[in-house]
Design an enzyme around this catalytic site. Sequence first.
Site, PDB file in Angstrom:
ATOM      1  N   ASP A  39       1.348  -8.967  -2.425  1.00 11.10           N
ATOM      2  CA  ASP A  39       0.310  -8.689  -1.428  1.00 11.10           C
ATOM      3  C   ASP A  39      -0.064  -9.926  -0.596  1.00 11.10           C
ATOM      4  O   ASP A  39      -1.199 -10.392  -0.614  1.00 11.10           O
ATOM      5  CB  ASP A  39      -0.940  -8.136  -2.116  1.00 11.10           C
ATOM      6  N   GLU A 213      -0.396   4.882   4.085  1.00  8.81           N
ATOM      7  CA  GLU A 213      -0.598   4.839   2.638  1.00  8.81           C
ATOM      8  C   GLU A 213      -1.713   3.874   2.263  1.00  8.81           C
ATOM      9  O   GLU A 213      -2.678   4.234   1.610  1.00  8.81           O
ATOM     10  CB  GLU A 213       0.696   4.433   1.933  1.00  8.81           C
TER      11      GLU A 213
END
Length: 603
Positions: A39, A213
């Site tokens: 991330d 998403e």
Amino acid sequence: MRPALRTVLCTVGLLLATVLFPSPARADNPIVQTIYTADPAPLVHNGRVYVYTGHDEDGSTYFTMRDWRVFSSTDMANWTDHGSPMSLATFAWADANAWAGHVIPRNGKFYWYVPVRNRATGGMAIGVAVGDSPTGPFRDALGRPLVENGEIDPHAFIDDNGQAYLYWGNPRLWYVRLNTDMISFSGGPTQIPLTTAGFGTRNGNASRPTLYEEGPWVFKRNNLYYNVFAAECCSEFIGYSTAPSATGPWTYRGTIMPRQGSSFTNHAGIVDFAGNSYFFYHNGALPGGSGYTRSVAVERFAYNADGTIPTINMTTAGPPQVGTLDPFVRQEAETMAWASGVETEASGEGGMNVGFIENGDHIKVKGVAFGNGASSFTARVASGTSGGRIEVRLGSATGTLVGTCTVPGTGGWQSWTSVTCPVSGATGTRDLYLRFAGNSGYLLNLNWWQFTPSGGSGGNLLANGTMEDGTTSWTSSGGTLSSATDVAHGGSRSLLNSGRTSAWQGPHQNVTARLTNGKSYTTSVWVRSQSGTPGAKATLALTANGTTNYVQLTPAQTVNANGWTQLTGTATVSWTGTLTNASFYVETAAGTDNLYIDDASFQ
């Protein structure tokens, strides 16, 4: 590396070398090899790219994440490990899930928005921490969630008019308008309509008709707003939409990165640096990698002429290096392009060190500019056993051996000493490999290293350039000079010049006996203010035949109290007559702000 990851590397290392990285030169994606990272949230600040990541624990079979990490680079090839400035323990109200966050600077501070599990509710909430520098440490700004609706992946954006937004969401997409304090917001959360026109069409899932998403990354370029996001799990690809404003309406533009990379999730961040654009993402490319043990990587790209983003594929090569690395100033051992077998840890001398080193391990430093050559290599080392050897090699871990430093036992893993060994044949710009050799078990720790150029009298003309010997060899042309331990660029000390009454006053050192007339000298010095944002520069005062002239060694750069700024430059130094005094010093263009300096070289 932690034992679990080290074991995987040992068992599949040969396969990795032959399948993923077939060429003799080691690939440089993923950018971190000592732990699993995920991330990425890149930030450009003061000429350096910082990447804030999550940390997948070794052997995870879920998103087991307990802290966040920071890495940075000035050349997009060699990355410095700054450790973990924030963890779940930062938030007393959180008990799990240190997941994908984002950092943004404002008001001279750095705000880190993260999703964590709220102990009281059992649901996911968005917290915010604040730090005084890009590497922290960070502290909980509120002592409670900033916003909570069970969703994740916050991203902050400040528009040109000063209005800040926080976006987040999975399965929905939300935003709030942040106030200027960045830790509160006006109004309530607003849900962005997820239309197929705005975010593409997902087939076969009536409850989620669009491709969106999670993981929004919003930015503005040429008056157009971009929203880059992870699309259609599982596995995810990266798509994007554009809009005429920060709140929409959004129009879906297509795929940026297809489904690739041995991880069923992906998470993107985009920044511009040094005239280029960079796309950060994660995959499962390291040994043992998966959707729960991921690794951050980066690619360079160029926007299409119409502003659209091209298709970007994952590579093992990564982006080209920006510039070169200077071996003749102190370099932190945890600054590297590739690591094999080692870990990093917090150093007793400040910052991080490379440790848990065993026979055959190595680190690679890319694009090292040796120029006309180096005569010696110095390393800061410690060993709780009998030590080992550092083989200085070029080109590969088995490449040309140009020197070997023997490291003795020092009586402890944080009992530091410096060792120096001669080197020969290190010229031009080469990839540097430090290969470690010795008996079985852990051999040594490495904190920093530095080469001495050929033909130089010790290389750096400045004595105590690391400031680790306090004020030794340094004086002040005004105010009070003291050794500071509260902040340091490297090691555990810097110099603080307080009580300055004129802009020209600053830390200085006499270098009269060390100069050669007509020679070019390169300067590097790290500076920060105690408060304020003055312009700082390095200057050389030359007095010959009774006349004093001033040579500006570096361009003036704005410095601040939130982090270190490197002053660099090359200048030819010459004089007429007999040189009676030469003083190297750091000054400000205006003002009398208190200054810290550290890691200075003049060579």
